[in-house]
Write a protein that holds these residues in place. Structure first.
Motif, mmCIF file in Angstrom:
data_model
loop_
_atom_site.group_PDB
_atom_site.id
_atom_site.type_symbol
_atom_site.label_atom_id
_atom_site.label_comp_id
_atom_site.label_asym_id
_atom_site.label_seq_id
_atom_site.Cartn_x
_atom_site.Cartn_y
_atom_site.Cartn_z
ATOM 1 N N PRO A 1 23.740 64.061 -17.065
ATOM 2 C CA PRO A 1 23.068 62.753 -17.083
ATOM 3 C C PRO A 1 22.838 62.113 -15.724
ATOM 4 C CG PRO A 1 25.351 62.531 -17.788
ATOM 5 C CD PRO A 1 25.086 64.012 -17.668
ATOM 6 N N LEU A 2 23.487 62.618 -14.663
ATOM 7 C CA LEU A 2 23.373 61.975 -13.349
ATOM 8 C C LEU A 2 21.933 61.872 -12.888
ATOM 9 C CD1 LEU A 2 24.603 60.781 -10.780
ATOM 10 C CD2 LEU A 2 24.899 63.118 -9.915
ATOM 11 N N GLU A 3 21.165 62.970 -12.967
ATOM 12 C CA GLU A 3 19.782 62.942 -12.503
ATOM 13 C C GLU A 3 18.908 62.054 -13.372
ATOM 14 O OE1 GLU A 3 18.268 63.903 -9.798
ATOM 15 O OE2 GLU A 3 20.184 64.613 -9.015
ATOM 16 N N ASP B 1 10.075 61.173 -27.402
ATOM 17 C CA ASP B 1 10.752 59.894 -27.594
ATOM 18 C C ASP B 1 11.884 59.788 -26.578
ATOM 19 O OD1 ASP B 1 11.185 57.407 -28.602
ATOM 20 O OD2 ASP B 1 12.150 58.065 -30.455
ATOM 21 N N LEU B 2 12.223 58.562 -26.195
ATOM 22 C CA LEU B 2 13.267 58.295 -25.205
ATOM 23 C C LEU B 2 14.208 57.237 -25.735
ATOM 24 C CD1 LEU B 2 10.940 57.880 -22.062
ATOM 25 C CD2 LEU B 2 12.135 59.973 -22.744
ATOM 26 N N LYS B 3 15.509 57.412 -25.476
ATOM 27 C CA LYS B 3 16.483 56.410 -25.900
ATOM 28 C C LYS B 3 17.628 56.365 -24.897
ATOM 29 C CE LYS B 3 19.335 54.892 -29.813
ATOM 30 N NZ LYS B 3 18.715 53.561 -29.883
ATOM 31 N N LEU B 4 17.944 55.154 -24.437
ATOM 32 C CA LEU B 4 19.072 54.959 -23.534
ATOM 33 C C LEU B 4 20.353 54.936 -24.355
ATOM 34 C CD1 LEU B 4 19.676 54.464 -20.511
ATOM 35 C CD2 LEU B 4 19.582 52.012 -20.984
ATOM 36 N N LYS B 5 21.290 55.819 -24.015
ATOM 37 C CA LYS B 5 22.504 55.982 -24.804
ATOM 38 C C LYS B 5 23.726 55.464 -24.050
ATOM 39 C CE LYS B 5 23.267 59.676 -27.109
ATOM 40 N NZ LYS B 5 23.513 61.112 -27.435
ATOM 41 N N GLY B 6 24.553 54.698 -24.750
ATOM 42 C CA GLY B 6 25.786 54.180 -24.192
ATOM 43 C C GLY B 6 26.827 54.016 -25.287
ATOM 44 N N ASP C 1 23.398 57.677 -20.535
ATOM 45 C CA ASP C 1 22.490 58.814 -20.458
ATOM 46 C C ASP C 1 21.144 58.429 -21.060
ATOM 47 O OD1 ASP C 1 21.479 61.343 -20.012
ATOM 48 O OD2 ASP C 1 22.824 62.372 -21.402
ATOM 49 N N LEU C 2 20.115 59.172 -20.691
ATOM 50 C CA LEU C 2 18.796 59.023 -21.280
ATOM 51 C C LEU C 2 18.572 60.198 -22.217
ATOM 52 C CD1 LEU C 2 16.012 57.650 -21.474
ATOM 53 C CD2 LEU C 2 15.290 59.060 -19.527
#
Length: 362
Positions: free
Chosen positions: A126-128, A219-224, A265-266
């Motif tokens: 997920p860093l990049e 599709d994109l989703k910000l995960k936390g 992460d994205l």
């Protein structure tokens, strides 16, 4: 937005260079001759640090005491000059006026960089993906870079405290202070990342639809640690405080903070499936293309100016259809492309060529 010329002195393997550019610029030569160094020098004028992740002093040519770069550029029909000097630290000036921070140059010059590291952005950790979002936001939000610095400072302090608690358990009472500081700055970071992804998604979907010829959906989703969608900054702050408190025991055992935007992460999905887990190499590269071209389009939309397009040694790693799509999509933008063989790009679009060898144009 257009860079007309550049002067470089003592930068990496480039001792002296003075170049004038056109709309399409192709820098070619063998590996380790200075192609990426030239792209890197231009990118520094966005106010960001090197996209290669090195410290400023490593940019100075070996054996020299300083490095200096000057450019002449146009922004919204206004001719401007900027200069970056690197000695003990990096300093900058714009039109002869010293800036408080080199980051302020980013208010005038924008660029999107596409390098080999981005091609593995989907399949790697997920860093990049976090870096992709943060670098884009630094060009859009003046204070975002300072916000990330503040969060990083608090994170370092909390992690130091976590390492000391096993030796001195009474210190655990102090951790609430750093939890609160992390939650305040962390919530602002999460909120801006979430809003950026929401704004980026339609552009990325449009590009991906074109690449896949409508056969697949991106599709994109910000995960936390919790769902960020639709939350205000205050809502995120409260939830983040709860998550930090709930994970405190594990954090003390592991001696590191496991919750916060530094661990988010994205999630990149194709037809509702993880592109990282299930996507082919071609699909993963199409995702990266969609994200980078969407970044450029959104930057243009929000700043009302076309950013520079910098492509560093990626064209040869893409098939002809993806090369065509890139160059057609960014038509009429100023482009800088590095490659080993100029013919691989010249057959697609005419451009001014620069053959570089050992830091010199030959």
């Amino acid at each position: 937005m257009k860079v007309n010329s550049i002067e470089i002195e003592n930068f990496r393997n480039i001792e002296k260079l003075n170049l004038e550019f056109s709309d399409v610029n192709i820098i070619y030569g063998e590996n380790a001759q200075g192609k990426t160094n030239l792209i890197e020098a231009i990118y520094l004028f966005t106010g960001a640090k090197s996209f290669r992740g090195v410290r400023d002093k490593e940019l100075i040519q070996f054996g020299k005491d300083f490095s200096k770069i000057k450019i002449e550029f146009e922004n919204q029909n206004r001719l401007q000059n900027a200069e970056i000097s690197i000695k003990n630290k990096r300093t900058a000036s714009l039109n002869g006026v010293n800036k408080k921070s080199p980051a302020q140059l980013g208010e005038e010059l924008k660029a999107v960089i596409f390098s080999p590291v981005h091609l593995s952005m989907v399949k790697d950790g997920p860093l990049e993906r976090r870096r992709f979002i943060d670098n884009a936001l630094c060009q859009l939000k003046v204070n975002y870079r300072n916000l990330v610095k503040e969060y990083s400072r608090c994170l370092v302090q909390r992690n130091m405290l976590l390492k000391d608690i096993p030796k001195n358990p009474s210190l655990e009472d102090m951790i609430y202070i750093w939890d609160k500081n992390l939650a305040v700055s962390g919530a602002k970071i999460i909120y801006q990342r979430q809003k950026y992804i929401e704004a980026l998604l339609p552009y990325a979907q449009d590009v991906f639809d074109g690449i896949s010829k409508g056969r697949e959906m991106l599709d994109l989703k910000l995960k936390g640690p919790f769902d960020y969608e639709g939350l205000s900054v205050n809502d995120i702050q409260k939830n983040l405080m709860f998550a930090l408190d709930n994970n405190r025991g594990n954090d003390i055992i592991n001696r590191i903070t496991n919750v916060g935007p530094h661990r988010d992460d994205l999630d990149i999905m194709i037809n509702s499936k993880s592109a990282r887990s299930f996507g082919s190499q071609g699909q993963q590269r199409s995702c990266v293309l969609a994200l980078k071209l969407a970044e450029a389009s959104l930057l243009k939309e929000m700043t009302e100016n076309k950013p520079l397009a910098l492509f560093d040694d990626v064209m040869s790693e893409l098939d002809i259809s993806r090369q065509d799509y890139i160059l057609n999509h960014i038509k009429d933008w100023q482009i800088f492309i590095t490659c080993c063989d100029a013919n691989t790009v010249l057959r697609l679009k005419e451009g001014k060529t620069f053959h570089i060898e050992n830091g010199e144009i030959i």
